[in-house]
Design an enzyme around this catalytic site. Structure first.
Site, mmCIF file in Angstrom:
data_model
loop_
_atom_site.group_PDB
_atom_site.id
_atom_site.type_symbol
_atom_site.label_atom_id
_atom_site.label_comp_id
_atom_site.label_asym_id
_atom_site.label_seq_id
_atom_site.Cartn_x
_atom_site.Cartn_y
_atom_site.Cartn_z
ATOM 1 N N ASN A 9 -3.941 15.303 -96.277
ATOM 2 C CA ASN A 9 -4.231 13.871 -96.314
ATOM 3 C C ASN A 9 -3.765 13.279 -94.988
ATOM 4 O O ASN A 9 -2.571 13.100 -94.762
ATOM 5 C CB ASN A 9 -3.487 13.233 -97.494
ATOM 6 C CG ASN A 9 -3.646 11.724 -97.509
ATOM 7 O OD1 ASN A 9 -4.456 11.166 -96.772
ATOM 8 N ND2 ASN A 9 -2.868 11.050 -98.346
ATOM 9 N N LYS A 11 -4.198 10.353 -93.885
ATOM 10 C CA LYS A 11 -3.869 8.915 -93.955
ATOM 11 C C LYS A 11 -4.546 8.199 -92.775
ATOM 12 O O LYS A 11 -5.661 8.530 -92.435
ATOM 13 C CB LYS A 11 -2.350 8.722 -94.011
ATOM 14 C CG LYS A 11 -1.736 9.593 -95.127
ATOM 15 C CD LYS A 11 -0.298 9.319 -95.399
ATOM 16 C CE LYS A 11 0.184 10.261 -96.507
ATOM 17 N NZ LYS A 11 1.541 10.004 -96.947
ATOM 18 N N HIS A 96 -3.446 7.411 -105.069
ATOM 19 C CA HIS A 96 -2.350 7.792 -104.161
ATOM 20 C C HIS A 96 -1.290 6.694 -104.183
ATOM 21 O O HIS A 96 -1.615 5.514 -104.268
ATOM 22 C CB HIS A 96 -2.883 8.007 -102.743
ATOM 23 C CG HIS A 96 -1.852 8.614 -101.849
ATOM 24 N ND1 HIS A 96 -0.873 7.859 -101.241
ATOM 25 C CD2 HIS A 96 -1.616 9.905 -101.497
ATOM 26 C CE1 HIS A 96 -0.086 8.662 -100.543
ATOM 27 N NE2 HIS A 96 -0.517 9.912 -100.675
ATOM 28 N N GLU A 98 0.393 5.299 -101.973
ATOM 29 C CA GLU A 98 0.247 4.220 -100.988
ATOM 30 C C GLU A 98 -0.801 3.206 -101.437
ATOM 31 O O GLU A 98 -0.689 2.014 -101.167
ATOM 32 C CB GLU A 98 -0.087 4.815 -99.613
ATOM 33 C CG GLU A 98 1.156 5.424 -98.977
ATOM 34 C CD GLU A 98 0.905 6.667 -98.146
ATOM 35 O OE1 GLU A 98 -0.213 6.856 -97.644
ATOM 36 O OE2 GLU A 98 1.858 7.470 -98.003
ATOM 37 N N GLU A 168 2.943 13.586 -106.914
ATOM 38 C CA GLU A 168 3.596 13.170 -105.671
ATOM 39 C C GLU A 168 4.682 12.145 -106.000
ATOM 40 O O GLU A 168 4.379 10.954 -106.160
ATOM 41 C CB GLU A 168 2.578 12.530 -104.718
ATOM 42 C CG GLU A 168 1.485 13.464 -104.249
ATOM 43 C CD GLU A 168 0.908 13.030 -102.902
ATOM 44 O OE1 GLU A 168 0.876 13.868 -101.991
ATOM 45 O OE2 GLU A 168 0.516 11.858 -102.743
ATOM 46 N N GLY A 174 6.975 11.432 -97.193
ATOM 47 C CA GLY A 174 7.349 11.043 -95.834
ATOM 48 C C GLY A 174 8.838 10.863 -95.623
ATOM 49 O O GLY A 174 9.261 10.277 -94.623
ATOM 50 N N SER A 214 6.728 15.600 -98.619
ATOM 51 C CA SER A 214 7.615 16.312 -97.687
ATOM 52 C C SER A 214 7.400 17.827 -97.663
ATOM 53 O O SER A 214 8.342 18.601 -97.468
ATOM 54 C CB SER A 214 9.086 15.980 -97.974
ATOM 55 O OG SER A 214 9.317 14.608 -97.706
HETATM 56 P P1 13P Z 1 4.105 13.754 -96.590
HETATM 57 O O1 13P Z 1 3.673 15.200 -96.642
HETATM 58 O O2 13P Z 1 4.051 13.169 -95.230
HETATM 59 O O3 13P Z 1 5.401 13.545 -97.305
HETATM 60 O O4 13P Z 1 2.991 12.929 -97.429
HETATM 61 C C1 13P Z 1 2.607 13.380 -98.681
HETATM 62 C C2 13P Z 1 1.418 12.632 -99.113
HETATM 63 O O5 13P Z 1 1.452 11.437 -99.336
HETATM 64 C C3 13P Z 1 0.151 13.379 -99.230
HETATM 65 O O6 13P Z 1 -0.806 12.650 -99.916
#
Ligand code: 13P
Length: 254
Positions: A9, A11, A96, A98, A168, A174, A214
């Site tokens: 992903n 983003k 997701h 976010e 997740e 992150g 992560s």
């Molecule tokens: P990270 O791998 O940067 O923690 O993000 C995970 C994520 O949100 C994947 O959709």
């Protein structure tokens, strides 16, 4: 379900030029041995570039990070499921964290997007997960069940063969913080059992459950060995072709 799925992903990273550059570096790095299934979720503006770049590589499939729940209309800045399909997209991230937290998407919007995706022939990758506070309060299980149930009610009669779930934990995204192995296994088995109850044994077993939050090239192999972890959804570590190819390699050896 032996073939693991490794999903990137990106983003809001990697516009068309960077996406092309990424593929030029990634593709020669992929071993000729058996590969996992690889899903790439670039920003919408890079979809066509990535679609063209992966044409020769059957293991890599394309996903979009978001769709609107309506089929078309006056929704400035949005993309429809059919538009995604028309550029070669087969998967869509829905729910997701976010989107849920930064863009205030509700369970009901998530459910509507899942329906719209399925109707257009897209496979949803439905993301669920608790915040730090919810885990501390002991409500991880109820949060995951709530997020899942509204979606599962919607798909009970039409679960697509290639639907995926992603666990997740919001606090692991992150941050460099990983849940304990047993916490991941508990969440994944909760998701598997809930699917069995709501959409039946067959659909629950054929739906892969990805872990995200992560993940990097140093922890991916251990994560992939956990029970009910069928693949990984990776943010930051998927942006660099070298670290992403190491994660892909780790899935070959599991
Ligand atoms: P990270 O791998 O940067 O923690 O993000 C995970 C994520 O949100 C994947 O959709």
């Amino acid at each position: 379900m032996n073939t693991k799925t490794i999903a990137a992903n990106w983003k809001m990273h990697h516009g068309p030029d960077e996406a092309r550059d990424f593929l030029e570096k990634l593709l020669p790095n992929l071993s000729t041995r058996k590969k996992p299934r690889i899903l790439l979720f670039p920003p919408a503006i890079s979809l066509q570039t990535v679609s063209a770049g992966i044409e020769e590589c059957a293991e890599i499939e394309l996903g979009i990070q978001n769709i609107h729940w309506e089929v078309e209309g006056a929704f400035t800045g949005e993309h429809s499921a059919a538009m995604a399909v028309s550029v070669g997209v087969r998967f869509v991230l829905i729910g997701h964290s976010e989107r849920r937290h930064l863009f205030r998407e509700s369970d009901s919007e998530v459910k509507d997007k899942v329906s719209t995706a399925i109707a257009a022939g897209l496979n949803p990758v439905v993301c669920v997960g608790e915040t730090r506070e919810e885990r501390v309060q002991g409500s991880t299980e109820s949060v995951i069940k709530r997020q899942l149930d509204s979606v599962l009610a919607e798909i009970s009669v039409q679960a697509p063969k290639d639907m995926l779930l992603a666990y997740e934990p919001v606090w692991a995204i992150g941050t460099g913080m990983l849940p304990e192995a047993h916490e991941i296994e508990e969440a994944h088995s909760l998701i598997r059992n809930r699917m069995r109850e709501k959409i039946g044994q067959e659909a629950s077993l054929s739906t892969q459950i990805l872990y995200g939050g992560s993940v990097n090239a140093n922890n991916s192999e251990d994560l992939l060995k956990l029970k009910n972890v069928d693949g990984l959804l990776i943010g930051g570590a998927s942006l660099d072709p070298l670290s992403f190819s190491k994660i892909i390699e780790s899935a070959v050896s599991v």
